[in-house]
Scaffold this motif. Structure first.
Motif, PDB file in Angstrom:
ATOM      1  N   LEU A 299       3.808  -3.540  -9.508  1.00  0.00           N
ATOM      2  CA  LEU A 299       2.953  -3.778  -8.351  1.00  0.00           C
ATOM      3  C   LEU A 299       1.543  -3.282  -8.663  1.00  0.00           C
ATOM      4  O   LEU A 299       1.362  -2.147  -9.105  1.00  0.00           O
ATOM      5  CB  LEU A 299       3.497  -3.032  -7.128  1.00  0.00           C
ATOM      6  N   VAL A 300       0.562  -4.112  -8.418  1.00  0.00           N
ATOM      7  CA  VAL A 300      -0.838  -3.732  -8.604  1.00  0.00           C
ATOM      8  C   VAL A 300      -1.426  -3.416  -7.227  1.00  0.00           C
ATOM      9  O   VAL A 300      -1.403  -4.258  -6.323  1.00  0.00           O
ATOM     10  CB  VAL A 300      -1.647  -4.848  -9.283  1.00  0.00           C
ATOM     11  N   LEU A 301      -1.949  -2.205  -7.074  1.00  0.00           N
ATOM     12  CA  LEU A 301      -2.593  -1.783  -5.833  1.00  0.00           C
ATOM     13  C   LEU A 301      -4.050  -1.447  -6.113  1.00  0.00           C
ATOM     14  O   LEU A 301      -4.349  -0.556  -6.909  1.00  0.00           O
ATOM     15  CB  LEU A 301      -1.882  -0.564  -5.236  1.00  0.00           C
ATOM     16  N   ASN A 302      -4.937  -2.184  -5.465  1.00  0.00           N
ATOM     17  CA  ASN A 302      -6.373  -1.916  -5.548  1.00  0.00           C
ATOM     18  C   ASN A 302      -6.791  -1.204  -4.272  1.00  0.00           C
ATOM     19  O   ASN A 302      -6.755  -1.783  -3.175  1.00  0.00           O
ATOM     20  CB  ASN A 302      -7.147  -3.234  -5.709  1.00  0.00           C
ATOM     21  N   SER A 303      -7.183   0.060  -4.395  1.00  0.00           N
ATOM     22  CA  SER A 303      -7.500   0.867  -3.213  1.00  0.00           C
ATOM     23  C   SER A 303      -8.625   1.841  -3.527  1.00  0.00           C
ATOM     24  O   SER A 303      -8.542   2.594  -4.509  1.00  0.00           O
ATOM     25  CB  SER A 303      -6.253   1.640  -2.761  1.00  0.00           C
TER      26      SER A 303
ATOM     27  N   ALA B 223      -6.695  -2.074   6.729  1.00  0.00           N
ATOM     28  CA  ALA B 223      -6.839  -3.500   6.466  1.00  0.00           C
ATOM     29  C   ALA B 223      -6.440  -3.697   5.013  1.00  0.00           C
ATOM     30  O   ALA B 223      -7.139  -3.258   4.099  1.00  0.00           O
ATOM     31  CB  ALA B 223      -8.278  -3.957   6.709  1.00  0.00           C
ATOM     32  N   SER B 224      -5.314  -4.308   4.812  1.00  0.00           N
ATOM     33  CA  SER B 224      -4.753  -4.464   3.468  1.00  0.00           C
ATOM     34  C   SER B 224      -4.049  -5.803   3.394  1.00  0.00           C
ATOM     35  O   SER B 224      -3.327  -6.182   4.326  1.00  0.00           O
ATOM     36  CB  SER B 224      -3.767  -3.319   3.183  1.00  0.00           C
TER      37      SER B 224
ATOM     38  N   ASN C 195      -4.481  -5.647  -2.018  1.00  0.00           N
ATOM     39  CA  ASN C 195      -5.851  -5.167  -1.926  1.00  0.00           C
ATOM     40  C   ASN C 195      -6.060  -4.420  -0.613  1.00  0.00           C
ATOM     41  O   ASN C 195      -5.940  -4.999   0.469  1.00  0.00           O
ATOM     42  CB  ASN C 195      -6.828  -6.351  -2.002  1.00  0.00           C
ATOM     43  N   HIS C 196      -6.356  -3.130  -0.733  1.00  0.00           N
ATOM     44  CA  HIS C 196      -6.702  -2.312   0.428  1.00  0.00           C
ATOM     45  C   HIS C 196      -8.197  -2.484   0.639  1.00  0.00           C
ATOM     46  O   HIS C 196      -9.000  -1.935  -0.112  1.00  0.00           O
ATOM     47  CB  HIS C 196      -6.321  -0.851   0.142  1.00  0.00           C
TER      48      HIS C 196
ATOM     49  N   PHE D  59       0.834  -1.200   0.000  1.00  0.00           N
ATOM     50  CA  PHE D  59       0.000   0.000   0.000  1.00  0.00           C
ATOM     51  C   PHE D  59       0.870   1.252   0.000  1.00  0.00           C
ATOM     52  O   PHE D  59       0.683   2.159  -0.824  1.00  0.00           O
ATOM     53  CB  PHE D  59      -0.921  -0.016   1.223  1.00  0.00           C
ATOM     54  N   ILE D  60       1.830   1.309   0.909  1.00  0.00           N
ATOM     55  CA  ILE D  60       2.694   2.486   1.017  1.00  0.00           C
ATOM     56  C   ILE D  60       3.576   2.628  -0.218  1.00  0.00           C
ATOM     57  O   ILE D  60       3.673   3.707  -0.820  1.00  0.00           O
ATOM     58  CB  ILE D  60       3.555   2.388   2.292  1.00  0.00           C
TER      59      ILE D  60
END
Length: 307
Positions: free
Chosen positions: A48-52, A135-136, A145-146, A14-15
């Protein structure tokens, strides 16, 4: 400015994902992902794939490495590994630290700074204690996944040194980062939520929502929080009744199916978990201080039966 993120799991992803997205074209800020294995392999292939918050970001760091010699000396190191790995990884990447490096550990617990200090030899970076409300989790290697929580970061120190510049930098990087001089209380306020919830959900194998809808469990959870409150007061941290009330209500802000990381570790039969830092620590420190923690001891018995 060289910023390393050590551990690209739910928190580090996430960060790191936010920082890499916002500083991707910034020649003055280098974002380094420090990870290994399948995670490193997948990020090297696909980013990196970030879903947020309904948004999907696919980002690449300036450097992806697990080699301290390749990483070099860092200006900032954010450590997002699990608590049980903290001492080991800090030793492993000690060569990346100087006396001018700022280290921010974001583990669950209240003794991360102590662990870092005990693990280093010959170098004295500045350690800013920190925590994050989120919560991630890892959907699969390289995909984070966030799923809940605001993603709010608190970090700080208690001496006269000023690190407000780092708050500004992290905010520019898309993070809700907040620098504070009362970090010790904030660490205990988060622990007031994380520790009892982790213990209960793991012991009883229940989701956050299942606990929140059960009045008797909520009363027991409140009693566990009061046990943490009494321990905090013994070590001169002012945790009040309103803090307990706020923490108790917080569980309702998470998705019904949310689970604690400790619970997930037990479900996945992980060889390592954060039980010592989240449950055993309370029981051990309570004994030293003469604080009674019967609800913790009860939940601990249930968790031990799972092993």
């Amino acid at each position: 400015m060289k910023i390393g993120i050590l551990g690209i799991g739910g928190i580090g992803g996430f960060i790191g994902g936010k920082l890499a997205k916002h500083f991707g074209n910034d020649s003055e800020t280098e974002i380094i992902f420090i990870c290994r294995g399948k995670t490193k392999e997948k990020i090297a292939e696909n980013g990196l794939v970030l879903n947020s918050n309904g948004e999907r970001s696919q980002v690449h760091p300036d450097l992806l490495s697990e080699n301290p010699a390749e990483i070099g000396q860092l200006d900032v190191l954010i450590v997002a590994t699990k608590a049980y790995s903290l001492g080991q990884v800090i030793k492993q990447y000690q060569a990346c630290l100087t006396d001018k490096t700022v280290v921010i550990p974001l583990q669950n617990g209240v003794n991360a700074k102590e662990i870092v200090l005990q693990s280093l030899d010959g170098v004295k970076p500045t350690i800013l204690e920190g925590c994050i409300y989120i919560a991630s989790n890892i959907g699969e290697p390289g995909v984070v996944n966030h799923v809940g929580g605001p993603g709010k970061i608190f970090f700080g120190n208690t001496n006269l040194d000023d690190f407000s510049w780092l708050e500004k930098l992290m905010k520019e990087g898309g993070l809700d980062a907040n620098y504070t001089k009362v970090i010790t209380k904030l660490l205990w306020k988060k622990f007031l939520f994380v520790s009892p919830v982790a213990a209960m959900t793991t012991a009883l194998n229940l989701t956050f929502g299942a606990v929140a809808e059960d009045a008797e469990l909520m009363r027991q959870l409140e009693d566990m929080m009061k046990e943490v409150q009494q321990l905090a007061l013994q070590v001169k941290v002012d945790i009040g009744d309103q803090d307990v009330s706020d923490s108790l209500n917080m569980i309702r802000n998470f998705p019904y199916q949310a689970k604690s990381s400790l619970q997930l570790d037990f479900e996945n039969e992980s060889t390592k978990n954060e039980k010592y830092h989240l449950v055993d620590y309370v029981i051990e420190e309570a004994k030293k201080c003469g604080v009674l923690v019967p609800n913790y001891e009860l939940m601990n018995g249930e968790i031990q039966a799972l092993v």
